[in-house]
Scaffold this motif. Structure first.
Motif, short mmCIF file in Angstrom:
data_model
loop_
_atom_site.label_atom_id
_atom_site.label_comp_id
_atom_site.label_asym_id
_atom_site.label_seq_id
_atom_site.Cartn_x
_atom_site.Cartn_y
_atom_site.Cartn_z
N ARG A 128 0.84 -1.21 0.00
CA ARG A 128 0.00 0.00 0.00
C ARG A 128 0.87 1.26 0.00
NH1 ARG A 128 -5.45 -0.27 1.23
NH2 ARG A 128 -5.34 1.84 2.05
N SER A 162 -5.71 -11.54 4.42
CA SER A 162 -7.05 -11.07 4.04
C SER A 162 -7.66 -10.22 5.15
CB SER A 162 -7.95 -12.24 3.69
OG SER A 162 -8.12 -13.08 4.81
N LEU A 163 -7.49 -10.61 6.40
CA LEU A 163 -8.02 -9.81 7.51
C LEU A 163 -7.30 -8.47 7.63
CD1 LEU A 163 -8.47 -12.59 10.21
CD2 LEU A 163 -10.26 -11.49 8.84
N TRP A 164 -5.99 -8.50 7.52
CA TRP A 164 -5.18 -7.29 7.63
C TRP A 164 -5.45 -6.34 6.48
CZ3 TRP A 164 -3.28 -4.32 10.93
CH2 TRP A 164 -2.13 -3.56 10.77
N SER A 165 -5.60 -6.87 5.28
CA SER A 165 -5.90 -6.03 4.13
C SER A 165 -7.28 -5.39 4.26
CB SER A 165 -5.84 -6.87 2.85
OG SER A 165 -6.12 -6.10 1.72
N SER A 166 -8.26 -6.15 4.74
CA SER A 166 -9.60 -5.60 4.97
C SER A 166 -9.57 -4.52 6.04
CB SER A 166 -10.56 -6.70 5.38
OG SER A 166 -10.67 -7.66 4.39
N ALA A 167 -8.83 -4.75 7.12
CA ALA A 167 -8.74 -3.75 8.18
C ALA A 167 -8.07 -2.47 7.70
CB ALA A 167 -7.97 -4.33 9.36
N SER A 191 -8.01 -1.41 4.62
CA SER A 191 -8.93 -0.76 3.67
C SER A 191 -10.00 0.02 4.41
CB SER A 191 -9.58 -1.80 2.77
OG SER A 191 -8.63 -2.41 1.95
N LEU A 192 -10.51 -0.52 5.52
CA LEU A 192 -11.52 0.18 6.30
C LEU A 192 -10.92 1.41 6.98
CD1 LEU A 192 -13.46 -2.77 7.93
CD2 LEU A 192 -14.25 -1.25 6.10
N LYS A 239 -10.55 4.49 4.60
CA LYS A 239 -11.76 5.23 4.17
C LYS A 239 -12.14 6.29 5.12
CE LYS A 239 -13.66 1.54 1.42
NZ LYS A 239 -14.74 0.63 1.19
#
Length: 111
Positions: free
Chosen positions: A26, A100-105, A107-108, A111
């Motif tokens: 990122r 997947s959990l870390w990427s979702s966190a 991303s949230l 925002k």
């Protein structure tokens, strides 16, 4: 102190790779680097710290010997291969779940 590779250390190595490489990726997309050499050196250093060294020490094991060509014929080598394959599976599954959990966190949070 000698590090002994196990399923637990392999899972830690997978989580470490995800915790390090997801934010690094990122960061690299947000900060455009004009120099190809600098870009490649940054990726090589991140891959070394978060991927290659943990894979070598925590998944494969520091003192592990290479497999012979006919490892599947010798029962001892087959057993050693099965242990290594299980550790690699634990590493891969851990990296996938944590990534997947870390990427979702992240991303949230962005925002």
């Amino acid at each position: 102190m000698q590090i002994e590779a196990s399923n637990r250390t392999a899972a830690v190595a997978g989580a470490w790779a995800s915790f390090g490489l997801v934010p690094f990726e990122r960061w690299m997309t947000q900060h455009h680097i004009d120099s190809v050499l600098a870009h490649n050196l940054l990726w090589a250093s991140a891959a070394t710290v978060f991927f290659i060294l943990p894979l070598y020490f925590l998944v494969l094991g520091h003192g592990s010997e290479p497999f012979r060509r006919a490892w599947f014929i010798d029962p001892a080598d087959s057993a050693r291969y099965a242990v290594t394959a299980k550790r690699m599976l634990a590493w891969f599954v851990s990296a996938g779940i944590v990534g997947s959990l870390w990427s979702s966190a992240l991303s949230l949070l962005a925002k």
